[in-house]
Design a protein around this motif. Structure first.
Motif, PDB file in Angstrom:
ATOM      1  N   TRP A  40       4.247   2.184   9.006  1.00 54.04           N
ATOM      2  CA  TRP A  40       2.754   1.487   8.672  1.00 54.04           C
ATOM      3  C   TRP A  40       3.063  -0.005   8.460  1.00 54.04           C
ATOM      4  O   TRP A  40       1.980  -0.750   8.075  1.00 54.04           O
ATOM      5  CB  TRP A  40       2.124   2.128   7.436  1.00 54.04           C
ATOM      6  N   ASP A  41       4.157  -0.545   8.505  1.00 54.81           N
ATOM      7  CA  ASP A  41       4.486  -2.123   8.184  1.00 54.81           C
ATOM      8  C   ASP A  41       4.346  -2.894   9.304  1.00 54.81           C
ATOM      9  O   ASP A  41       4.806  -3.845   9.497  1.00 54.81           O
ATOM     10  CB  ASP A  41       6.032  -2.230   7.568  1.00 54.81           C
ATOM     11  N   LYS A  47      -4.912   0.073   7.561  1.00 58.97           N
ATOM     12  CA  LYS A  47      -3.952   0.031   6.449  1.00 58.97           C
ATOM     13  C   LYS A  47      -3.013  -1.446   6.620  1.00 58.97           C
ATOM     14  O   LYS A  47      -2.919  -2.145   5.564  1.00 58.97           O
ATOM     15  CB  LYS A  47      -3.252   1.157   6.267  1.00 58.97           C
ATOM     16  N   HIS A  48      -2.246  -1.410   7.732  1.00 63.91           N
ATOM     17  CA  HIS A  48      -1.558  -2.530   7.933  1.00 63.91           C
ATOM     18  C   HIS A  48      -2.138  -3.848   7.865  1.00 63.91           C
ATOM     19  O   HIS A  48      -1.857  -4.798   7.231  1.00 63.91           O
ATOM     20  CB  HIS A  48      -0.641  -2.445   8.940  1.00 63.91           C
ATOM     21  N   LEU A  50      -5.087  -4.854   6.530  1.00 64.40           N
ATOM     22  CA  LEU A  50      -5.666  -5.039   5.128  1.00 64.40           C
ATOM     23  C   LEU A  50      -4.497  -5.587   4.260  1.00 64.40           C
ATOM     24  O   LEU A  50      -4.565  -6.382   3.559  1.00 64.40           O
ATOM     25  CB  LEU A  50      -6.336  -4.028   4.360  1.00 64.40           C
ATOM     26  N   ASP A  51      -3.473  -4.758   4.408  1.00 63.50           N
ATOM     27  CA  ASP A  51      -2.238  -5.085   3.369  1.00 63.50           C
ATOM     28  C   ASP A  51      -1.510  -6.474   4.003  1.00 63.50           C
ATOM     29  O   ASP A  51      -1.416  -7.265   3.163  1.00 63.50           O
ATOM     30  CB  ASP A  51      -1.074  -4.041   3.584  1.00 63.50           C
ATOM     31  N   ALA A  52      -1.741  -6.607   5.379  1.00 66.64           N
ATOM     32  CA  ALA A  52      -1.241  -8.141   5.928  1.00 66.64           C
ATOM     33  C   ALA A  52      -2.297  -9.264   5.310  1.00 66.64           C
ATOM     34  O   ALA A  52      -1.704 -10.300   4.854  1.00 66.64           O
ATOM     35  CB  ALA A  52      -1.101  -8.194   7.045  1.00 66.64           C
ATOM     36  N   ASP A  54      -4.093  -9.236   2.591  1.00 68.79           N
ATOM     37  CA  ASP A  54      -3.975  -9.306   1.131  1.00 68.79           C
ATOM     38  C   ASP A  54      -2.486 -10.251   0.916  1.00 68.79           C
ATOM     39  O   ASP A  54      -2.573 -11.002  -0.047  1.00 68.79           O
ATOM     40  CB  ASP A  54      -3.752  -7.989   0.439  1.00 68.79           C
ATOM     41  N   ALA A  55      -1.531  -9.817   1.419  1.00 69.00           N
ATOM     42  CA  ALA A  55      -0.095 -10.665   1.299  1.00 69.00           C
ATOM     43  C   ALA A  55      -0.405 -12.107   1.612  1.00 69.00           C
ATOM     44  O   ALA A  55       0.179 -12.792   1.012  1.00 69.00           O
ATOM     45  CB  ALA A  55       0.870  -9.986   2.174  1.00 69.00           C
ATOM     46  N   ARG A  58      -2.134 -13.745  -0.980  1.00 69.49           N
ATOM     47  CA  ARG A  58      -1.260 -14.003  -2.189  1.00 69.49           C
ATOM     48  C   ARG A  58      -0.074 -15.215  -1.826  1.00 69.49           C
ATOM     49  O   ARG A  58      -0.063 -16.046  -2.801  1.00 69.49           O
ATOM     50  CB  ARG A  58      -0.278 -12.715  -2.411  1.00 69.49           C
TER      51      ARG A  58
END
Length: 91
Positions: A40-41, A47-48, A50-52, A54-55, A58
């Motif tokens: 999932w990376d 998911k990926h 939204l994670d990406a 957010d990262a 940051r």
């Protein structure tokens, strides 16, 4: 394969922005590329991406980007899922 080098450009840009006004910059980032060892990376799944984002936020030390792009089109993810991200990401 090591994934520790990914995101280094964002850290460099963040340092540049800290000494300036954020509104004076147009910042673009992208998602979808491989960013870790798990299945999932990578890809255009909700998911990926939204994670990406957010990262990226940051690493860039900001609360918004001006342009968010996909690394590539992906046949395994329905376009409706990708377009559906605009609500939480653009909100």
């Amino acid at each position: 394969m090591q994934f520790t080098r990914f995101g280094q450009t964002g850290l460099t840009v963040s340092r540049m922005i800290l000494s300036q006004k954020r509104a004076e910059f147009i910042i673009a980032t992208k998602g979808g590329g491989k960013m870790g060892p798990a299945a999932w990376d990578e890809g255009n799944s909700r998911k990926h991406l939204l994670d990406a984002i957010d990262a990226s936020l940051r690493r860039l030390n900001t609360d918004y980007v001006d342009l968010y792009q996909l690394h590539m089109d992906e046949a395994n993810t329905l376009i409706d899922e990708v377009v559906g991200l605009s609500r939480p990401v653009l909100a």
